[in-house]
Design an enzyme around this catalytic site. Structure first.
Site, PDB file in Angstrom:
ATOM      1  N   ASP A  39      -3.913 -20.710 -16.809  1.00  0.00           N
ATOM      2  CA  ASP A  39      -2.941 -19.915 -16.059  1.00  0.00           C
ATOM      3  C   ASP A  39      -1.561 -20.114 -16.673  1.00  0.00           C
ATOM      4  O   ASP A  39      -1.280 -21.162 -17.276  1.00  0.00           O
ATOM      5  CB  ASP A  39      -2.923 -20.329 -14.584  1.00  0.00           C
ATOM      6  N   GLY A  84       0.804  -7.764  -7.660  1.00  0.00           N
ATOM      7  CA  GLY A  84       1.116  -8.146  -6.296  1.00  0.00           C
ATOM      8  C   GLY A  84       0.724  -7.026  -5.355  1.00  0.00           C
ATOM      9  O   GLY A  84      -0.095  -6.175  -5.697  1.00  0.00           O
ATOM     10  N   SER A 123      -9.520  -2.845 -10.239  1.00  0.00           N
ATOM     11  CA  SER A 123      -8.963  -2.610  -8.911  1.00  0.00           C
ATOM     12  C   SER A 123      -9.299  -1.217  -8.409  1.00  0.00           C
ATOM     13  O   SER A 123      -9.494  -0.276  -9.198  1.00  0.00           O
ATOM     14  CB  SER A 123      -7.435  -2.774  -8.980  1.00  0.00           C
ATOM     15  N   TYR A 154       0.107  -0.007 -12.614  1.00  0.00           N
ATOM     16  CA  TYR A 154      -0.975  -0.966 -12.394  1.00  0.00           C
ATOM     17  C   TYR A 154      -2.350  -0.323 -12.517  1.00  0.00           C
ATOM     18  O   TYR A 154      -3.262  -0.870 -13.153  1.00  0.00           O
ATOM     19  CB  TYR A 154      -0.795  -1.596 -11.014  1.00  0.00           C
ATOM     20  N   LYS A 158      -5.409  -1.107 -15.357  1.00  0.00           N
ATOM     21  CA  LYS A 158      -6.765  -1.508 -15.002  1.00  0.00           C
ATOM     22  C   LYS A 158      -7.794  -0.534 -15.577  1.00  0.00           C
ATOM     23  O   LYS A 158      -8.851  -0.950 -16.069  1.00  0.00           O
ATOM     24  CB  LYS A 158      -6.914  -1.607 -13.482  1.00  0.00           C
ATOM     25  N   LYS A 197      -0.031  -9.090  -0.212  1.00  0.00           N
ATOM     26  CA  LYS A 197      -0.652  -7.839   0.206  1.00  0.00           C
ATOM     27  C   LYS A 197      -0.621  -7.728   1.729  1.00  0.00           C
ATOM     28  O   LYS A 197      -0.234  -8.658   2.432  1.00  0.00           O
ATOM     29  CB  LYS A 197      -2.069  -7.753  -0.345  1.00  0.00           C
ATOM     30  N   GLN A 225      -1.691   4.806   7.780  1.00  0.00           N
ATOM     31  CA  GLN A 225      -2.410   4.757   6.512  1.00  0.00           C
ATOM     32  C   GLN A 225      -3.602   3.802   6.661  1.00  0.00           C
ATOM     33  O   GLN A 225      -3.532   2.830   7.406  1.00  0.00           O
ATOM     34  CB  GLN A 225      -1.497   4.343   5.356  1.00  0.00           C
TER      35      GLN A 225
END
Length: 343
Positions: A39, A84, A123, A154, A158, A197, A225
């Protein structure tokens, strides 16, 4: 599990983070003893401390760091990314896109090092935006990613990573597996600072309201939503099952329990035993109108799907975040929270 499997050398890239930390711990608990966690964060900022593993602090955007990370590896799990919640990914598109360097360099290094299997964490943000315009969304099937119109930044990173995995398998023979995660949540994750999140953010806000006595909460958007939220244990189980399977195409790993954000707040309030006055920030980042996981294919391929209900998973998440927040403000935890009713 066969000893030959447990003797494999496994690398968890991004293992200092939320999902990676849980995955590394699961591998250790399952009996793997050759685990390397990599990491970019300093060791004291890692989300979990897994015993008996090799730890490396490396920036995997660098090709040389990737080569060092995979030396001697049999399997590589790539969960490393700069990402994030919706507030972060809508305002940091370039940073999100730069994670393409991690997957590209890690794939190249893995192929060169003779790695047998490579996992890429994708994702649900890869799915076409025009299929997510209604809160009463039709659950998303794997083929709904095309024609491509993913989340800007993002989601494109992905989707490109998925294609890289596919073509490395076709051209070089390295076995790759791709999971499309749907809103993973749980303990030992980010709950403040801008990268959290929705489940963690809502828990934090409800806890802060309870601890402060100011019974108010701000909700991004109108609260109608919809999303499905996947508990971390299900995410790790699905990841391990997919890695061990013969399925080469992207696969949803997500709960199919659809809720509105208002319903998510209802659950957190019920766990806390309070009712809050709600205000709605209509100009805040809120993402697509509706998103849910179609689990037809995962049932066919793995004979399994996520089973943790949001009610129980959110309660465990809430309790963990409450403990962190209460400790940080010096609140005594001598008296446990009253068990929730009706959750």
């Amino acid at each position: 599990m066969a000893q030959a499997e447990l003797d494999k050398a496994v690398v968890v890239a991004g293992g200092g983070g939320f999902i990676g930390g849980h995955l590394a711990r699961r591998l250790f608990e399952d009996g793997y003893r050759h685990i390397r966690i990599v990491d970019v964060k300093p060791f004291d900022e890692w989300y979990q401390d897994v015993p008996g593993v090799e730890r490396l602090q490396l920036d995997l955007r660098d090709a040389g760091a990737c080569r060092e990370a995979v030396v001697g590896a049999d399997e590589v799990y790539n969960l490393a990314a700069d990402m994030g919640g919706m507030g972060f990914i809508e305002n940091n598109k370039a940073l999100c896109m730069l994670s393409v360097l991690i997957n590209t360099h890690l794939l190249m290094a893995s192929q060169a090092a003779g790695v047998e299997r490579y996992f890429f964490s994708s994702s649900a943000c890869v799915y076409a935006a025009d299929k997510q315009t209604d809160a009463a969304v039709v659950a998303l099937k794997e083929e709904d990613a095309y024609p491509a119109m993913p989340e800007d930044g993002y989601g494109w990173e992905k989707l490109f990573g998925e294609r890289m995995c596919r073509h490395f398998t076709e051209d070089f023979g390295i076995e790759t597996r791709v999971a499309r995660y749907h809103n993973v949540y749980g303990p030992f994750g980010t709950y403040e600072g801008g990268r959290e999140k929705a489940p963690a953010a809502i828990c934090r806000k409800v806890i802060a309201a309870k601890l402060s006595g100011r019974h108010e909460i701000e909700i991004w958007g109108d609260g109608e939503q919809t999303r499905s939220f996947t508990y971390i244990d299900d995410c790790v189980t699905g990841t391990r099952r997919l890695m061990d399977s013969d399925h080469r195409n992207p696969l949803n790993i997500g709960s199919s329990q659809l809720v509105t954000i208002n319903q998510l707040v209802d659950l957190a309030e019920r766990i806390a035993g309070i009712k809050l006055k709600r205000s709605y920030k209509l100009d805040a980042p809120r993402g697509v109108r509706g998103r849910n996981s179609d689990n037809t294919r995962i049932r066919e391929v793995l004979g399994w799907e996520p089973t943790e209900r949001l009610e129980s998973g959110l309660e465990r998440t809430y309790r963990w975040i409450h403990d962190q927040m209460a400790q940080s403000v010096g609140t005594s935890l001598a008296n446990p929270l009253t068990p929730s009713r009706g959750v």
